[in-house]
Design an enzyme around this catalytic site. Structure first.
Site, PDB file in Angstrom:
ATOM      1  N   LYS A 111       0.834  -1.205   0.000  1.00  0.00           N
ATOM      2  CA  LYS A 111       0.000   0.000   0.000  1.00  0.00           C
ATOM      3  C   LYS A 111       0.868   1.254   0.000  1.00  0.00           C
ATOM      4  CE  LYS A 111      -4.347  -1.528   2.047  1.00  0.00           C
ATOM      5  NZ  LYS A 111      -5.311  -1.280   3.124  1.00  0.00           N
ATOM      6  N   LYS A 192      -9.782 -11.366  -7.587  1.00  0.00           N
ATOM      7  CA  LYS A 192     -10.782 -11.549  -6.536  1.00  0.00           C
ATOM      8  C   LYS A 192     -11.857 -10.466  -6.632  1.00  0.00           C
ATOM      9  CE  LYS A 192      -9.666 -11.182  -2.217  1.00  0.00           C
ATOM     10  NZ  LYS A 192      -9.227 -11.296  -0.818  1.00  0.00           N
ATOM     11  N   LYS A 195     -13.897  -5.089  -2.603  1.00  0.00           N
ATOM     12  CA  LYS A 195     -14.717  -3.970  -2.151  1.00  0.00           C
ATOM     13  C   LYS A 195     -14.473  -2.721  -2.969  1.00  0.00           C
ATOM     14  CE  LYS A 195     -13.634  -3.867   2.267  1.00  0.00           C
ATOM     15  NZ  LYS A 195     -13.626  -3.776   3.754  1.00  0.00           N
TER      16      LYS A 195
HETATM   17  P1  AMP Z   1     -11.999  -7.415   2.625  1.00  0.00           P
HETATM   18  O1  AMP Z   1     -13.089  -7.120   1.649  1.00  0.00           O
HETATM   19  O2  AMP Z   1     -10.694  -7.594   1.922  1.00  0.00           O
HETATM   20  O3  AMP Z   1     -11.947  -6.480   3.778  1.00  0.00           O
HETATM   21  O4  AMP Z   1     -12.301  -8.882   3.179  1.00  0.00           O
HETATM   22  C1  AMP Z   1     -12.959  -9.186   4.371  1.00  0.00           C
HETATM   23  C2  AMP Z   1     -13.211 -10.694   4.396  1.00  0.00           C
HETATM   24  O5  AMP Z   1     -14.224 -11.021   3.412  1.00  0.00           O
HETATM   25  C3  AMP Z   1     -11.996 -11.561   4.017  1.00  0.00           C
HETATM   26  O6  AMP Z   1     -11.241 -11.935   5.135  1.00  0.00           O
HETATM   27  C4  AMP Z   1     -12.652 -12.789   3.390  1.00  0.00           C
HETATM   28  O7  AMP Z   1     -12.993 -13.727   4.390  1.00  0.00           O
HETATM   29  C5  AMP Z   1     -13.906 -12.245   2.771  1.00  0.00           C
HETATM   30  N1  AMP Z   1     -13.730 -11.988   1.334  1.00  0.00           N
HETATM   31  C6  AMP Z   1     -13.362 -10.836   0.741  1.00  0.00           C
HETATM   32  N2  AMP Z   1     -13.343 -10.947  -0.584  1.00  0.00           N
HETATM   33  C7  AMP Z   1     -13.704 -12.225  -0.872  1.00  0.00           C
HETATM   34  C8  AMP Z   1     -13.888 -12.946  -2.077  1.00  0.00           C
HETATM   35  N3  AMP Z   1     -13.703 -12.389  -3.265  1.00  0.00           N
HETATM   36  N4  AMP Z   1     -14.259 -14.249  -1.985  1.00  0.00           N
HETATM   37  C9  AMP Z   1     -14.480 -14.819  -0.783  1.00  0.00           C
HETATM   38  N5  AMP Z   1     -14.329 -14.194   0.380  1.00  0.00           N
HETATM   39  C10 AMP Z   1     -13.950 -12.904   0.359  1.00  0.00           C
END
Ligand code: AMP
Ligand code: TRP
Length: 326
Positions: A111, A192, A195
């Site tokens: 980052k 992936k 968000k």
């Molecule tokens: P984040 O959106 O990176 O803050 O992710 C929070 C949590 O959501 C992660 O620890 C994962 O368990 C889950 N997560 C985020 N993106 C994915 C994805 N594309 N597929 C499955 N699980 C996800």
């Protein structure tokens, strides 16, 4: 009983990957496992941010978690900044963490490399995360790969603190989220679903209307093999659609494949399943969002409850470190 914690940083918009990978599993276990669910709003300040948007998203994330079934009577449900002990323990833990240790964090390097003005808080963010975890004597932290190193840091800090200043913290460990499936971006299935995807077409947002969800699924990238098989290497788009269908119906992607002869049929089934999964969450969200004062009250109550525990832990830490009792 072992305790688990899940934090959600209010940047970007929550999507189906977050739901099946993090939100649904933690909520499913809240009545059988001691659970802490919180919105990590302080973490959203580590990069350039718009204050009004952070506030709006904090309320949105908390409301979505409630809509998805988080029950403040079954778990500790809070907003990080409303429990000042998180920030207080953060400083105290900084005094037990090496500069080199923080600097080694891969996510920091990635980052920081992308920005001109790097905030000090981006460097110390994993120590705040350690504080989130250690404050509640958490045993298990379900996180994806990118957060594992941070949980390791929390482990190291806890272990060192305990041996230097006396037994104070439960030593946490990272666990894999129960649903291992990784949901990929619908428009670029090599990445992936995330968000903060810049283009909006690739992510199925929890707040997308059924119409928008269906449109995104119907436009998802596939290939020209015209064969529904679960082969993530050769047919990443189709494999991802099967993964989404499996995640929504709690089935198995490879076993689902033979039921479909054509991509259109598969997409229709995926769209139906996604809408059946996310539709009720969005409806509940809209009901709750119509009464934001109620949600704010729920949050304040949860945060007050958390402060009782957190306050005791901070007092113990201060005592161990040689500070005068308040
Ligand atoms: P984040 O959106 O990176 O803050 O992710 C929070 C949590 O959501 C992660 O620890 C994962 O368990 C889950 N997560 C985020 N993106 C994915 C994805 N594309 N597929 C499955 N699980 C996800
Ligand atoms: N850093 C996590 C993320 O970006 C969110 C988070 C903050 C968290 N504090 C936590 C997760 C403590 C688990 C435990 O996804």
């Amino acid at each position: 009983m072992s305790r688990r914690i899940s934090g959600f940083t209010p940047s970007g918009s929550l999507h189906l990957g977050n739901y099946v990978g993090a939100i649904r599993p933690i909520i499913a276990q809240q009545s059988t496992t001691d659970t802490v669910v919180f919105v990590s709003d302080l973490h959203a300040l580590t990069v350039e941010h718009d204050p009004a948007q952070v506030r709006r998203r904090t309320l949105e994330f908390a409301t979505l978690l409630l809509a998805a079934g988080a029950d403040p009577d079954s778990c500790l449900f809070l907003v990080q900044s409303q429990v000042p002990e998180h920030a207080e323990l953060h400083y105290l833990l900084e005094c037990a963490t090496g500069y080199g240790e923080a600097q080694r964090m891969i996510q920091f390097k990635e980052k920081a490399g992308r920005q001109e003005h790097v905030r000090m808080s981006l460097l110390t963010y994993p120590i705040l995360m350690a504080a989130d975890i250690l404050l509640y004597d958490t045993d298990e932290v379900p996180v994806g790969e990118d957060q594992r190193q941070h949980v390791e840091l929390a482990r190291d800090v806890a272990t060192r603190f305990n041996s230097r200043y006396g037994p104070t913290f439960t030593v946490p460990r990272a666990v894999n989220p129960p649903v291992a499936a990784r949901i990929m971006d619908l428009t670029s299935p090599g990445d992936k679903m995330s968000k903060s995807t810049s283009g909006d077409a690739g992510a199925l947002r929890l707040l997308d209307s059924p119409y928008v969800l269906r449109r995104k699924v119907m436009r998802a990238v596939t290939d020209d093999r015209a064969e529904v098989r679960y082969d993530p290497a050769l047919q990443p788009g189709v494999a991802n659609l099967l993964t989404v269908l499996a995640a929504c119906t709690e089935g198995d992607p490879a076993q689902l494949a033979p039921a479909f002869a054509r991509y259109g049929e598969l997409k229709t089934a995926v769209a139906d399943a996604v809408i059946a999964t996310l539709g009720p969450v969005r409806e509940r969200y809209l009901e709750l969002a119509a009464a934001p004062d109620h949600v704010r009250k729920v949050l304040l109550r949860g945060s007050m409850q958390a402060r009782e525990q957190a306050g005791r832990k901070v007092a113990q830490v201060k005592e161990a470190l040689g500070l005068l009792a308040a």
